[in-house]
Design a protein around this motif. Structure first.
Motif, PDB file in Angstrom:
ATOM      1  N   MET A  36       0.814  -1.211   0.000  1.00 42.34           N
ATOM      2  CA  MET A  36       0.000   0.000   0.000  1.00 42.34           C
ATOM      3  C   MET A  36       0.856   1.272   0.000  1.00 42.34           C
ATOM      4  N   LEU A  37       2.146   1.124   0.270  1.00 44.88           N
ATOM      5  CA  LEU A  37       3.046   2.283   0.211  1.00 44.88           C
ATOM      6  C   LEU A  37       3.224   2.775  -1.220  1.00 44.88           C
ATOM      7  N   LEU A  38       2.845   1.961  -2.188  1.00 51.64           N
ATOM      8  CA  LEU A  38       2.947   2.337  -3.594  1.00 51.64           C
ATOM      9  C   LEU A  38       1.738   3.155  -4.051  1.00 51.64           C
ATOM     10  N   THR A  39       0.776   3.355  -3.153  1.00 48.85           N
ATOM     11  CA  THR A  39      -0.427   4.121  -3.489  1.00 48.85           C
ATOM     12  C   THR A  39      -0.074   5.577  -3.779  1.00 48.85           C
ATOM     13  N   THR A  40      -0.490   6.084  -4.923  1.00 47.60           N
ATOM     14  CA  THR A  40      -0.208   7.467  -5.310  1.00 47.60           C
ATOM     15  C   THR A  40      -1.402   8.369  -4.996  1.00 47.60           C
ATOM     16  N   GLN A  41      -1.198   9.677  -5.129  1.00 47.53           N
ATOM     17  CA  GLN A  41      -2.289  10.625  -4.921  1.00 47.53           C
ATOM     18  C   GLN A  41      -3.414  10.402  -5.935  1.00 47.53           C
ATOM     19  N   ASN A  42      -3.050  10.036  -7.150  1.00 48.53           N
ATOM     20  CA  ASN A  42      -4.069   9.726  -8.150  1.00 48.53           C
ATOM     21  C   ASN A  42      -4.884   8.499  -7.742  1.00 48.53           C
ATOM     22  N   ASP A  43      -4.180   7.498  -7.167  1.00 48.08           N
ATOM     23  CA  ASP A  43      -4.882   6.303  -6.683  1.00 48.08           C
ATOM     24  C   ASP A  43      -5.870   6.684  -5.582  1.00 48.08           C
ATOM     25  N   LEU A  44      -5.440   7.577  -4.676  1.00 46.49           N
ATOM     26  CA  LEU A  44      -6.303   7.992  -3.573  1.00 46.49           C
ATOM     27  C   LEU A  44      -7.507   8.775  -4.084  1.00 46.49           C
TER      28      LEU A  44
END
Length: 327
Positions: A36-44
């Motif tokens: 989940m550390l790979l989650t980007t702002q776009n993903d959020l």
């Protein structure tokens, strides 16, 4: 967390049954998932849109895409503020952030300077994690943060240095027992300071109370009794989490250094230490976090009398309220 996304329809708390310990363990495995550390702002942004569509009735049922979006938010976003938690201090980064610090603390024959440095590093990280994941009903001032940080560091360093000087003076124990006790000194320091750390960093919650909410998500009021439960359970979970990580690796490594690792280079021994610590930490963390639900329900009658007669927006007397324990 996904609960920070507003909407008239309540969110399911988890795909697992959080009323059971095993259900909470499985839920916490998702929260601490390092991928989940790979989650980007776009993903959020996309995750918020998916969760919002469910909360407004556009998405009629939970789908794999919905659960993934909720997982991204639960592991990355603070439930009270809706803000992204700084990456090193997220629960999904907990093991990785602590790995080097724990390995440093468990290094044998550190000496006073080394002991002080690693205890300082550990408590600095703990202060940051506790502050980032605390209930945000009452934000802490910079002055309070600095004061509490100084006390927590002093407590850990004092215990560690004191025990390091005490253990060699034990005359009625065997050399092997003295060796094991010496390896467990960091555990005693971490547990002592960990408890102090949590209560200091979240003292405002106990003094002023934390927000409690009705089943619709509307705030009912502030409760000091709920705060005592939240902070106390968090402190206990920290101790339980630290116990296997600080106890099991030293005992295993004492045995390995007499057998498989005997005569091996410092680099090989360091890698072995990191591997044992990482394996123990990844295994222990979900079980420790799952001991107590993060979002807890409590009968309103058990809280302060000043909020016991509250009614919801429909005029119905509130029986049950909920609060965020923090992590």
């Amino acid at each position: 967390m996904a609960s920070s996304v507003s909407g008239p329809i309540a969110l399911p708390e988890s795909r697992y049954d959080l009323s059971t310990y095993w259900g909470r363990v499985r839920h916490c495995v998702e929260i601490v998932d390092p991928t989940m550390l790979l989650t980007t702002q776009n993903d959020l942004t996309k995750a918020r849109e998916i969760v919002s569509s469910y909360r407004h009735g556009i998405l009629k049922e939970t789908t794999p895409e919905f659960w993934h979006a909720k997982k991204q938010l639960d592991s990355t976003v603070h439930p009270d503020t809706g803000e992204t938690v700084l990456l090193p201090f997220r629960m999904s980064c907990n093991v990785l952030s602590n790995l080097v610090v724990t390995a440093g603390m468990l290094t044998p024959n550190l000496g006073t300077a080394g002991t002080l440095f690693w205890q300082w590093a550990n408590q600095s990280l703990n202060v940051a994690v506790n502050s980032a994941n605390a209930n945000k009903s009452h934000p802490m001032s910079t002055k309070q943060l600095i004061t509490n940080y100084a006390v927590a560091v002093s407590a850990s360093c004092g215990v560690a240095v004191g025990l390091n000087k005490l253990v060699p003076r034990l005359r009625n124990v065997s050399p092997n027992t003295r060796l094991i006790l010496g390896r467990l000194v960091p555990f005693a320091a971490v547990v002592t300071a960990g408890i102090v750390n949590v209560f200091l960093m979240r003292g405002n919650e106990i003094r002023k109370g934390i927000s409690v909410y009705d089943p619709n998500g509307d705030e009912v009021g502030k409760s000091k009794k709920a705060a005592v439960i939240a902070v106390g359970e968090t402190a206990l979970s920290r101790v339980i989490n630290a116990t296997p990580v600080m106890v099991i690796p030293p005992l295993i490594l004492v045995r390995l250094q007499r057998t498989i690792l005997k005569g091996k280079s410092f680099g090989v021994q360091t890698l072995a230490s990191l591997a044992v610590i990482a394996a123990t930490a990844f295994t222990a963390l979900p079980f420790a976090l799952a001991l107590f639900p993060q979002r807890q329900g409590i009968h309103l009658a058990k809280l302060e009398s000043s909020i016991q007669d509250k009614v919801d927006k429909n005029g119905k007397k509130i029986e049950m309220v909920y609060f965020n324990r923090g992590m």
